[in-house]
Design a protein around this motif. Structure first.
Motif, PDB file in Angstrom:
ATOM      1  N   ALA A 129       0.835  -1.206   0.000  1.00 51.00           N
ATOM      2  CA  ALA A 129       0.000   0.000   0.000  1.00 51.00           C
ATOM      3  C   ALA A 129       0.871   1.259   0.000  1.00 51.00           C
ATOM      4  CB  ALA A 129      -0.922  -0.001   1.214  1.00 51.00           C
ATOM      5  N   GLU A 130       1.973   1.235   0.738  1.00 49.57           N
ATOM      6  CA  GLU A 130       2.895   2.371   0.745  1.00 49.57           C
ATOM      7  C   GLU A 130       3.574   2.542  -0.612  1.00 49.57           C
ATOM      8  OE1 GLU A 130       4.256   4.801   3.575  1.00 49.57           O
ATOM      9  OE2 GLU A 130       2.140   4.529   3.087  1.00 49.57           O
ATOM     10  N   ILE A 131       3.931   1.432  -1.228  1.00 50.17           N
ATOM     11  CA  ILE A 131       4.527   1.513  -2.563  1.00 50.17           C
ATOM     12  C   ILE A 131       3.540   2.143  -3.540  1.00 50.17           C
ATOM     13  CG2 ILE A 131       5.243   0.099  -4.538  1.00 50.17           C
ATOM     14  CD1 ILE A 131       6.588  -1.786  -2.524  1.00 50.17           C
ATOM     15  N   ALA A 132       2.275   1.727  -3.471  1.00 52.50           N
ATOM     16  CA  ALA A 132       1.255   2.306  -4.351  1.00 52.50           C
ATOM     17  C   ALA A 132       1.091   3.799  -4.081  1.00 52.50           C
ATOM     18  CB  ALA A 132      -0.068   1.575  -4.160  1.00 52.50           C
ATOM     19  N   ARG A 133       1.180   4.191  -2.824  1.00 55.22           N
ATOM     20  CA  ARG A 133       1.009   5.601  -2.457  1.00 55.22           C
ATOM     21  C   ARG A 133       2.099   6.479  -3.048  1.00 55.22           C
ATOM     22  NH1 ARG A 133       3.192   9.020   1.039  1.00 55.22           N
ATOM     23  NH2 ARG A 133       4.482   7.418   2.061  1.00 55.22           N
ATOM     24  N   VAL A 134       3.355   6.023  -2.992  1.00 55.55           N
ATOM     25  CA  VAL A 134       4.462   6.895  -3.428  1.00 55.55           C
ATOM     26  C   VAL A 134       4.652   6.863  -4.939  1.00 55.55           C
ATOM     27  CG1 VAL A 134       5.612   6.625  -1.204  1.00 55.55           C
ATOM     28  CG2 VAL A 134       6.282   5.143  -3.124  1.00 55.55           C
ATOM     29  N   LEU A 135       4.002   5.920  -5.636  1.00 57.25           N
ATOM     30  CA  LEU A 135       4.082   5.895  -7.091  1.00 57.25           C
ATOM     31  C   LEU A 135       3.199   6.988  -7.697  1.00 57.25           C
ATOM     32  CD1 LEU A 135       3.912   2.107  -8.064  1.00 57.25           C
ATOM     33  CD2 LEU A 135       5.771   3.687  -8.630  1.00 57.25           C
ATOM     34  N   ARG A 136       3.703   7.654  -8.697  1.00 55.25           N
ATOM     35  CA  ARG A 136       2.855   8.585  -9.445  1.00 55.25           C
ATOM     36  C   ARG A 136       1.872   7.777 -10.295  1.00 55.25           C
ATOM     37  NH1 ARG A 136       3.814   8.023 -14.613  1.00 55.25           N
ATOM     38  NH2 ARG A 136       5.904   7.499 -15.397  1.00 55.25           N
ATOM     39  N   PRO A 137       0.745   8.355 -10.687  1.00 60.08           N
ATOM     40  CA  PRO A 137      -0.144   7.661 -11.613  1.00 60.08           C
ATOM     41  C   PRO A 137       0.618   7.281 -12.882  1.00 60.08           C
ATOM     42  CG  PRO A 137      -1.250   9.542 -10.659  1.00 60.08           C
ATOM     43  CD  PRO A 137       0.178   9.637 -10.224  1.00 60.08           C
ATOM     44  N   GLY A 138       0.502   6.045 -13.253  1.00 63.25           N
ATOM     45  CA  GLY A 138       1.259   5.536 -14.390  1.00 63.25           C
ATOM     46  C   GLY A 138       2.602   4.937 -13.995  1.00 63.25           C
ATOM     47  N   GLY A 139       3.009   5.108 -12.732  1.00 62.36           N
ATOM     48  CA  GLY A 139       4.260   4.548 -12.254  1.00 62.36           C
ATOM     49  C   GLY A 139       4.153   3.045 -12.044  1.00 62.36           C
ATOM     50  N   ARG A 140       5.299   2.361 -12.054  1.00 59.77           N
ATOM     51  CA  ARG A 140       5.312   0.899 -12.022  1.00 59.77           C
ATOM     52  C   ARG A 140       6.187   0.390 -10.882  1.00 59.77           C
ATOM     53  NH1 ARG A 140       8.070  -0.772 -16.816  1.00 59.77           N
ATOM     54  NH2 ARG A 140       6.960  -2.768 -16.916  1.00 59.77           N
ATOM     55  N   VAL A 141       5.890  -0.842 -10.462  1.00 59.80           N
ATOM     56  CA  VAL A 141       6.691  -1.513  -9.439  1.00 59.80           C
ATOM     57  C   VAL A 141       7.106  -2.884  -9.957  1.00 59.80           C
ATOM     58  CG1 VAL A 141       4.602  -2.372  -8.293  1.00 59.80           C
ATOM     59  CG2 VAL A 141       6.784  -2.396  -7.067  1.00 59.80           C
ATOM     60  N   LEU A 142       8.361  -3.249  -9.708  1.00 60.35           N
ATOM     61  CA  LEU A 142       8.880  -4.583  -9.983  1.00 60.35           C
ATOM     62  C   LEU A 142       9.176  -5.230  -8.640  1.00 60.35           C
ATOM     63  CD1 LEU A 142      10.001  -6.629 -12.163  1.00 60.35           C
ATOM     64  CD2 LEU A 142      12.253  -5.651 -11.651  1.00 60.35           C
ATOM     65  N   LEU A 143       8.653  -6.441  -8.417  1.00 58.38           N
ATOM     66  CA  LEU A 143       8.843  -7.068  -7.114  1.00 58.38           C
ATOM     67  C   LEU A 143       9.106  -8.558  -7.260  1.00 58.38           C
ATOM     68  CD1 LEU A 143       5.931  -8.661  -6.185  1.00 58.38           C
ATOM     69  CD2 LEU A 143       5.192  -6.297  -6.437  1.00 58.38           C
ATOM     70  N   CYS A 144       9.786  -9.099  -6.258  1.00 55.71           N
ATOM     71  CA  CYS A 144      10.119 -10.521  -6.218  1.00 55.71           C
ATOM     72  C   CYS A 144       9.775 -11.062  -4.837  1.00 55.71           C
ATOM     73  CB  CYS A 144      11.603 -10.726  -6.518  1.00 55.71           C
ATOM     74  SG  CYS A 144      12.183 -12.422  -6.337  1.00 55.71           S
ATOM     75  N   VAL A 145       9.074 -12.205  -4.794  1.00 60.59           N
ATOM     76  CA  VAL A 145       8.692 -12.825  -3.527  1.00 60.59           C
ATOM     77  C   VAL A 145       8.980 -14.315  -3.580  1.00 60.59           C
ATOM     78  CG1 VAL A 145       6.873 -11.137  -3.036  1.00 60.59           C
ATOM     79  CG2 VAL A 145       6.315 -13.225  -4.310  1.00 60.59           C
ATOM     80  N   ASP A 146       9.023 -14.932  -2.408  1.00 60.56           N
ATOM     81  CA  ASP A 146       9.123 -16.386  -2.331  1.00 60.56           C
ATOM     82  C   ASP A 146       7.835 -17.007  -2.851  1.00 60.56           C
ATOM     83  OD1 ASP A 146      11.581 -16.108  -1.157  1.00 60.56           O
ATOM     84  OD2 ASP A 146      10.910 -16.643   0.870  1.00 60.56           O
TER      85      ASP A 146
END
Length: 256
Positions: A129-146
């Protein structure tokens, strides 16, 4: 490319002879570096790296301005000055990577949450949720999980049969490691739900690697120069089975 972590994942994966699968891990990190390069924005951007500094240098070398978050108490977090890569800049920031309270809404164009960092943040929903908050509209996140595949293998390896029997119905799967740490594993469906609940649109979910460790070990033992070919094969694998692999990789975007 992301540096090789000194984490239990590395030590735990061995072949039947007890060897440490060194060739596979060379391949794994070459794939990770190529996936990051392929994913990064094409234009110079503001990038937040919450991966423990694993990807900041590569992002800066691609021309981006990178905030490299180090949790308080991390080794070297007080002594790292801002650095300049050939094209971009890395600015180290000591702060809580789980809350990102030091950043304003919509402050960055992209977030890198690599190196399983979200599996180590057990309250993953709050972090995403924090990652979504700090992203600008149109911004992207790359993530890796187990992956759930890895989590179930570890539970079976340690004879946690009661825990293992609960996995199919569990909303949250926490996995105790031999070193005393606890991480969180995800199925592809759980990962998609996690991102959607934070208001992010999932672009894709895939295993980090489709090629098995035994296949990679065999090919590289026979032909050490085949690494680049194996990496290309991995990157171009069509519609990989999301249930494969020890780690899941995902890309999501904040809607405009």
């Amino acid at each position: 490319m992301p540096a090789r972590p000194s984490e239990p994942t590395i030590a735990s994966l061995r072949d039947v002879s007890g060897d440490s699968l060194a060739r596979y891990w060379t391949f794994y990190w070459a794939v990770a570096a190529a996936q990051l390069t392929r994913w990064l924005p094409r234009r110079p951007s503001r990038v937040l790296d919450v991966s423990g500094g694993r990807c900041a240098a590569a992002a800066a070398a691609a021309g981006h301005s990178v905030l490299e978050v180090r949790d308080p108490g991390a080794a070297g977090d007080q002594a790292r000055p801002a650095g300049r890569a050939p094209k971009g800049t890395v600015v180290p920031v000591v702060g809580e990577s789980g809350t990102l309270s030091f950043l304003a809404d919509g402050a960055v164009d992209a977030v890198i949450a690599e190196n399983r960092v979200l599996s180590r943040h057990l309250a993953t929903e709050a972090t995403v949720a924090e990652i979504a908050r700090v992203l600008r509209p149109g911004g992207r996140v790359l993530l890796c999980v187990d992956s759930l595949t890895l989590g179930m293998a570890l539970l079976a390896e340690r004879n946690y049969w009661a825990h293992l029997s609960d996995v199919p119905s569990a909303e949250v799967v926490l996995v105790p490691w031999p070193d005393g740490t606890i991480t969180r594993s995800f199925s592809a469906h759980q990962l998609r739900e996690l991102l959607a609940d934070a208001g992010l649109e999932v672009e894709w979910v895939r295993p980090r690697t489709v090629l098995s460790p035994s296949t990679v070990e065999h090919v590289l033992a026979e032909s050490p120069g085949a690494l680049a070919r194996l990496v290309r094969t991995e990157l171009n694998a069509p519609d990989p089975d999301e249930s494969l692999g020890i780690h899941l990789l995902a890309s999501a975007v904040r809607p405009r």
